[in-house]
Enzyme design. Structure first.
Site, PDB file in Angstrom:
ATOM      1  N   GLY A 127       0.547  -1.389  -0.245  1.00 34.23           N
ATOM      2  CA  GLY A 127       0.268   0.197  -0.102  1.00 34.23           C
ATOM      3  C   GLY A 127       0.161   1.344  -0.380  1.00 34.23           C
ATOM      4  O   GLY A 127       2.604   1.358  -0.119  1.00 34.23           O
ATOM      5  N   ALA A 131       8.335   5.557   3.276  1.00 34.25           N
ATOM      6  CA  ALA A 131       8.999   4.850   4.481  1.00 34.25           C
ATOM      7  C   ALA A 131       9.515   5.845   5.321  1.00 34.25           C
ATOM      8  O   ALA A 131       8.962   6.034   7.008  1.00 34.25           O
ATOM      9  CB  ALA A 131      10.442   4.159   4.596  1.00 34.25           C
ATOM     10  N   LYS A 182       2.591  -1.317 -10.138  1.00 33.60           N
ATOM     11  CA  LYS A 182       2.283   0.241  -9.894  1.00 33.60           C
ATOM     12  C   LYS A 182       3.780   0.845 -10.410  1.00 33.60           C
ATOM     13  O   LYS A 182       3.802   2.468 -10.271  1.00 33.60           O
ATOM     14  CB  LYS A 182       1.920   0.869  -8.579  1.00 33.60           C
ATOM     15  CG  LYS A 182       2.614   0.245  -7.488  1.00 33.60           C
ATOM     16  CD  LYS A 182       3.777   1.080  -6.912  1.00 33.60           C
ATOM     17  CE  LYS A 182       4.122   0.443  -5.832  1.00 33.60           C
ATOM     18  NZ  LYS A 182       5.576   0.931  -5.246  1.00 33.60           N
ATOM     19  N   ASP A 235      -1.085   3.103  -4.107  1.00 32.16           N
ATOM     20  CA  ASP A 235      -0.386   2.663  -4.351  1.00 32.16           C
ATOM     21  C   ASP A 235       0.730   3.527  -5.565  1.00 32.16           C
ATOM     22  O   ASP A 235       1.591   4.140  -5.164  1.00 32.16           O
ATOM     23  CB  ASP A 235       0.458   1.886  -4.361  1.00 32.16           C
ATOM     24  CG  ASP A 235       2.141   1.114  -3.675  1.00 32.16           C
ATOM     25  OD1 ASP A 235       2.877   2.180  -3.293  1.00 32.16           O
ATOM     26  OD2 ASP A 235       2.869   0.122  -3.695  1.00 32.16           O
ATOM     27  N   SER A 245       9.633   9.366  -4.561  1.00 29.71           N
ATOM     28  CA  SER A 245       9.775   7.706  -5.353  1.00 29.71           C
ATOM     29  C   SER A 245      11.148   6.969  -6.031  1.00 29.71           C
ATOM     30  O   SER A 245      11.255   8.423  -6.874  1.00 29.71           O
ATOM     31  CB  SER A 245       8.561   7.817  -5.960  1.00 29.71           C
ATOM     32  OG  SER A 245       8.320   7.074  -7.405  1.00 29.71           O
ATOM     33  N   ASN A 247      11.066   4.831  -8.010  1.00 31.09           N
ATOM     34  CA  ASN A 247      10.404   4.709 -10.146  1.00 31.09           C
ATOM     35  C   ASN A 247      10.299   6.360 -10.540  1.00 31.09           C
ATOM     36  O   ASN A 247      10.558   6.407 -11.579  1.00 31.09           O
ATOM     37  CB  ASN A 247       9.534   3.968  -9.694  1.00 31.09           C
ATOM     38  CG  ASN A 247      10.080   3.056  -9.197  1.00 31.09           C
ATOM     39  OD1 ASN A 247      10.559   1.598  -9.648  1.00 31.09           O
ATOM     40  ND2 ASN A 247       9.838   2.408  -7.808  1.00 31.09           N
ATOM     41  N   GLU A 272      12.743  -0.772  -8.537  1.00 29.00           N
ATOM     42  CA  GLU A 272      12.314  -2.593  -8.226  1.00 29.00           C
ATOM     43  C   GLU A 272      11.848  -1.447  -9.810  1.00 29.00           C
ATOM     44  O   GLU A 272      11.716  -3.662 -10.523  1.00 29.00           O
ATOM     45  CB  GLU A 272      11.230  -2.971  -7.187  1.00 29.00           C
ATOM     46  CG  GLU A 272      12.041  -2.718  -5.543  1.00 29.00           C
ATOM     47  CD  GLU A 272      12.816  -4.182  -6.359  1.00 29.00           C
ATOM     48  OE1 GLU A 272      12.989  -4.257  -6.830  1.00 29.00           O
ATOM     49  OE2 GLU A 272      13.321  -4.433  -5.340  1.00 29.00           O
TER      50      GLU A 272
END
Length: 324
Positions: A127, A131, A182, A235, A245, A247, A272
Site C-alpha cells: 500500500g 518510509a 505500479k 500505491d 519515489s 521509480n 525495482e
C-alpha cells in the site's frame, strides 16, 4: 507483544521496525551490512535522523530466524531467491513487504516461497507508505493480504495503530501484482513529467496505467477491484506523483535526457521498476495483454529514444475505454 524477525535493513525494513517498536513488539532485523547492524544495536535508526529504537535489535546471523514464528521480508525482490533458500521456513508466517516480480523466472514472491515451503502461511503487506512518513508516525493506510484469515487477524491487530491503519484482503495475487506493477507505471509518469508534458498527460498515464495493471492481474486470477484499492490505485498515485519515489525520479531523469545507467547511478538505490518492467514485458507478450505503457517503459529501458516511444503510451488503437 509479538516477536518478529525481519530480513532487510533498508528503508522499508527499518520503517516497519520503527512502527512495531512503538507498539511494543520485539523485533530482530537481519542484514549483511555490519555498520548498519551496529547502529541499530546502539538504538539508532540508520536512515531517519532523530529516531531511536527501544526493542529493536539486529544481526548478521540468518540462522536466528529459527527462533521466530513471524518473518517479514523487505529485501529487494531480485535478492530474495538467494537469501530465502538459506533459511528454514517450516511453520512460519511469511509476510512479504517487497514489491516486484523475480526477473529470472517471472515468478511472484508467493510462488517462489510456496515452492520452497508449501505449508507456510503467506501474507503480503502493501500500500501507499513512504518510509520516512511511516517512521515519523504520520497517518498511513495499508493492506494485508492473506490465505489464513485467523492468522491475518492476529497480524492485523499486531500492526494496526491510530496512525497506521491495516485493512485485510484475501486477494494475495492482486495485492502482490499491484505493488509490483505500479512501479513500472510510475516510471512512465516520471518520464512524462520529465519531458514537460503536463498534468493532463500525467493523469492519463496514471489512469490508463491502472487499467493495464488490472488487465495483467485478471490474467492471473486476481480480482479487478483489488487494483482500485490501497495496493493498486493508492500505491500508484503515491509513487507516481511524489518526488520521494525512486521509480518516478528514475523516469523523470530519463525524460530529462539522462541515460538509464546515468539515472540509476544518480539515484544510487534499488529502482525495482526496472527489473519488473523487464519481467512484465515477457509476461504481456506471452499472455497477449494490451499494455502499451508497460511495453513502452521496457523499450525505453532497453535503449530506445523516449521521444519516439512516448506517443505509444496513450495510443488507443481506436479501442473502447474499458476494452481488455
Amino acid at each position: 507483544m509479538h516477536e518478529i524477525f525481519y530480513t532487510g535493513c533498508g528503508k522499508v525494513g527499518n520503517t516497519l521496525a520503527t512502527h512495531l517498536d512503538r507498539k511494543g513488539h520485539e523485533v530482530l532485523l537481519y542484514d549483511i551490512n555490519e555498520e548498519v547492524v551496529k547502529k541499530i544495536n546502539e538504538g539508532i535508526h540508520p536512515y531517519v535522523e532523530g529516531i531511536r529504537f527501544k526493542n529493536v535489535k539486529a544481526t548478521t546471523d540468518l540462522n536466528q530466524i529459527n527462533e521466530f514464528k513471524n518473518l517479514i521480508c523487505a529485501l529487494p525482490v531480485q535478492v530474495i531467491p538467494k537469501v530465502i533458500t538459506k533459511v528454514n521456513l517450516k511453520g512460519k508466517n511469511f509476510i512479504s513487504a517487497s514489491k516486484g516480480i523475480i526477473h529470472e523466472n517471472l515468478k511472484r514472491i508467493s510462488q517462489l516461497v510456496k515452492e520452497i515451503e508449501p505449508k507456510l502461511k503467506f501474507f503480503v503487506l502493501s500500500g501507499p507508505s513512504f518510509a520516512e512518513e511511516v517512521s515519523k508516525g504520520l497517518p498511513t493506510a495499508i493492506v494485508l493480504a492473506y490465505e489464513d484469515k485467523e492468522e491475518a487477524m492476529k497480524l492485523q491487530d499486531a500492526l494496526d495503530s491510530e496512525n497506521f491503519n491495516v485493512y485485510l484482503n484475501d486477494d494475495i495475487t492482486g495485492v502482490e501484482l499491484g505493488g509490483a506493477l505500479k512501479n513500472v507505471i510510475a516510471i512512465a509518469v516520471g518520464l512524462s513529467d520529465g519531458m514537460g508534458y503536463g498534468y493532463n498527460a500525467r493523469s492519463a498515464i496514471i489512469t490508463r496505467g491502472l487499467h493495464e495493471m488490472a488487465n495483467v492481474g485478471e490474467k492471473f486470477g486476481a480480482r479487478r477491484e483489488t487494483f482500485f484499492g490501497l495496493s493498486g490505485a493508492g500505491d500508484l498515485i503515491l509513487t507516481s506523483t511524489s518526488d520521494l519515489s525512486r521509480n518516478r525520479t528514475f523516469g523523470k531523469l530519463l525524460g530529462q535526457g539522462y541515460s538509464v545507467e546515468e539515472a540509476l547511478k544518480k539515484i544510487n538505490q534499488t529502482v525495482e521498476g526496472v527489473k519488473t518492467a523487464e519481467a512484465l514485458y515477457e509476461i504481456i507478450k506471452r499472455e497477449n495483454i494490451f499494455a502499451p505503457i508497460c511495453e513502452g517503459v521496457y523499450r525505453i529501458i532497453k535503449g530506445e529514444d523516449p521521444k519516439k516511444v512516448y506517443p505509444h503510451f496513450l495510443s488507443n488503437h481506436l479501442r473502447e475505454e474499458f476494452q481488455r
